[in-house]
Design a protein around this motif. Structure first.
Motif, short mmCIF file in Angstrom:
data_model
loop_
_atom_site.label_atom_id
_atom_site.label_comp_id
_atom_site.label_asym_id
_atom_site.label_seq_id
_atom_site.Cartn_x
_atom_site.Cartn_y
_atom_site.Cartn_z
N VAL A 110 0.84 -1.20 0.00
CA VAL A 110 0.00 0.00 0.00
C VAL A 110 0.88 1.26 0.00
CG1 VAL A 110 -1.74 1.25 1.38
CG2 VAL A 110 -1.86 -1.24 1.19
N LEU A 111 2.16 1.09 0.40
CA LEU A 111 3.01 2.27 0.62
C LEU A 111 3.41 2.99 -0.67
CD1 LEU A 111 5.30 0.89 3.47
CD2 LEU A 111 3.16 2.15 3.71
N SER A 112 3.99 2.26 -1.65
CA SER A 112 4.48 2.91 -2.87
C SER A 112 3.39 3.71 -3.60
CB SER A 112 5.11 1.91 -3.82
OG SER A 112 6.34 1.50 -3.29
N PRO A 113 2.20 3.13 -3.86
CA PRO A 113 1.18 3.93 -4.53
C PRO A 113 0.85 5.23 -3.78
CG PRO A 113 0.55 1.62 -4.51
CD PRO A 113 1.76 1.74 -3.63
N GLU A 167 -5.64 4.70 -3.50
CA GLU A 167 -4.49 4.39 -2.64
C GLU A 167 -4.62 4.96 -1.23
OE1 GLU A 167 -3.26 6.01 -6.05
OE2 GLU A 167 -4.68 7.33 -5.06
N ARG A 168 -5.16 6.18 -1.10
CA ARG A 168 -5.31 6.74 0.24
C ARG A 168 -6.34 5.97 1.05
NH1 ARG A 168 -1.23 9.55 -0.18
NH2 ARG A 168 -1.13 11.71 0.50
N ALA A 169 -7.46 5.62 0.38
CA ALA A 169 -8.48 4.81 1.08
C ALA A 169 -7.85 3.51 1.57
CB ALA A 169 -9.66 4.54 0.15
N ALA A 170 -6.98 2.91 0.73
CA ALA A 170 -6.33 1.65 1.12
C ALA A 170 -5.40 1.85 2.32
CB ALA A 170 -5.55 1.08 -0.06
N LEU A 171 -4.70 2.99 2.35
CA LEU A 171 -3.79 3.29 3.47
C LEU A 171 -4.59 3.51 4.76
CD1 LEU A 171 -0.88 3.92 4.47
CD2 LEU A 171 -1.27 6.30 3.80
N PRO A 206 9.40 5.32 7.64
CA PRO A 206 9.89 6.22 6.59
C PRO A 206 8.82 7.08 5.92
CG PRO A 206 10.17 3.89 5.95
CD PRO A 206 9.68 3.91 7.36
N ILE A 207 7.55 6.75 6.07
CA ILE A 207 6.52 7.59 5.43
C ILE A 207 5.83 8.53 6.43
CG2 ILE A 207 6.06 5.69 3.79
CD1 ILE A 207 3.03 6.01 4.97
N ARG A 208 6.09 8.34 7.71
CA ARG A 208 5.30 9.05 8.74
C ARG A 208 5.27 10.57 8.55
NH1 ARG A 208 2.95 12.11 11.09
NH2 ARG A 208 2.41 12.30 13.28
N TYR A 209 6.40 11.15 8.17
CA TYR A 209 6.42 12.61 8.07
C TYR A 209 6.38 13.11 6.63
CZ TYR A 209 6.78 12.31 13.05
OH TYR A 209 6.48 12.02 14.37
N LEU A 210 6.03 12.20 5.70
CA LEU A 210 5.69 12.62 4.34
C LEU A 210 4.19 12.96 4.32
CD1 LEU A 210 7.58 9.87 2.28
CD2 LEU A 210 8.34 12.21 2.74
#
Ligand code: GSH
Length: 240
Positions: A110-113, A167-171, A206-210
Motif C-alpha cells: 500500500v506504501l508505494s502507490p 491508494e489513500r483509502a487503502a492506506l 519512513p513515510i510518517r512525516y511525508l
C-alpha cells in the motif's frame, strides 16, 4: 520501556546493516535492533551501483552481518535474531505471526502507490530518498527528478498489480484495520510491543512525516499507537 537481550549468549561483537535509509524492510530491521538496544553500524548502499554489496550474491537490502554471518530478508533476519535473544522461547503465537504476514503481504504494497501518488508527492518522496541516501553529487541531481518520474508511473502499475483503486483509502483502511486488531490494548503484544508491532511501526516510519503519513495520522486512529511506539522503540542503537 526497552527490552534488553536476555541471553548472555547473545552478545554479538559486530552487527552491520546494509540498507537504504528510506527502505521499509530496512526500517523494520532497525525498529527491532533499536527496541532491543542491539548496537549496529550502518552501511548506506548506493542504489545505482550497489558497490557496497558487491561481495554478496543476494542483491537486495536489508542485509545484516552478525559477527561475519550474513542474514537476508527482513522477516528472516528478525526471526533469527529473536531466537538468539530468546533461545528458550517456543513457537510464537498465531496472532503475532498473522499480523507480521499482513505487514509483508499487504501493508508494504500500500506504501508505494501512496508516496508516489501525485507528481508533487513523488518529488517529495525522492527529495527525502536522495537527501538521506548514498548518491554522488550528479546522481542526486538526476535521481530526484528521474526517480520521481519513473516511480510515479511504476506505482500506477503496482496499484493495478495489488488491486488497489484508491491508494489513500487503502492506506487509511490498513491503519484502521491495525487499530482494530489492537482491540483496546496498548500494543498487539499487550503492555509491550511484540514483533508485529515492531514490523508495522518499522515499515511506516519512513513515510510518517511525508504527506501520506501525515494524512494517515490525521484521518485514522493510528496516531496514539504510533506515538507509543516512538517512545517504546526510543533512541537509535546505531553506532556512528
Ligand atoms: N522480502 C525482502 C525483505 O523483507 O527484506 C524485500 C527486500 C526488498 O525488496 N528490498 C528492496 C531492494 O533491495 C529495497 S526496498 N530492491 C532491489 C534493488 O534496489 O535493486
Amino acid at each position: 520501556a526497552k527490552e534488553k537481550p536476555r541471553s548472555e549468549k547473545f552478545l554479538p561483537k559486530e552487527v552491520v546493516l546494509y540498507q537504504y535509509e528510506a527502505c521499509p524492510f530496512c526500517n523494520k530491521v532497525k525498529a527491532f535492533l533499536d527496541y532491543y538496544s542491539i548496537p549496529y553500524k550502518i552501511v548506506e548502499v548506493n542504489p545505482i551501483s550497489k558497490k557496497e554489496i558487491k561481495w554478496s550474491d543476494y542483491k537486495k537490502v536489508p542485509i545484516l552481518k552478525v559477527d561475519g554471518e550474513q542474514m537476508v530478508d527482513s522477516s528472516d533476519i528478525i526471526d533469527k535474531l529473536f531466537h538468539r535473544i530468546n533461545p528458550d522461547s517456543s513457537i510464537r503465537d498465531g496472532e503475532e505471526k498473522k499480523w507480521r504476514e499482513w505487514v509483508d503481504n499487504h501493508l508494504v504494497h500500500v506504501l508505494s502507490p501512496n508516496i508516489y501518488r501525485s507528481t508533487s508527492e513523488a518529488l517529495e518522496s525522492f527529495d527525502y530518498i536522495t537527501t538521506h541516501g548514498n548518491f554522488s553529487f550528479t546522481e542526486r541531481l538526476v535521481a530526484k527528478y528521474a526517480g520521481a518520474a519513473a516511480m510515479y508511473f511504476v506505482s500506477k502499475k503496482l496499484k493495478k498489480k495489488h488491486n488497489i483503486t484508491d491508494e489513500r483509502a487503502a492506506l487509511y483502511e490498513a491503519a484502521e484495520t491495525w487499530v482494530d486488531a489492537l482491540n483496546g490494548r496498548h500494543y498487539l503484544g499487550g503492555s509491550k510491543p511484540n514483533l508485529a508491532d515492531l514490523a508495522v511501526f518499522g515499515v511506516l516510519r519512513p513515510i510518517r512525516y511525508l504527506t501520506s503519513g501525515k494524512d494517515m495520522v490525521e484521518h485514522t486512529r493510528i496516531g496514539e499507537w504510533y506515538g507509543r511506539m516512538e517512545n517504546a522503540v526510543g533512541e537509535s542503537a546505531r553506532i556512528k
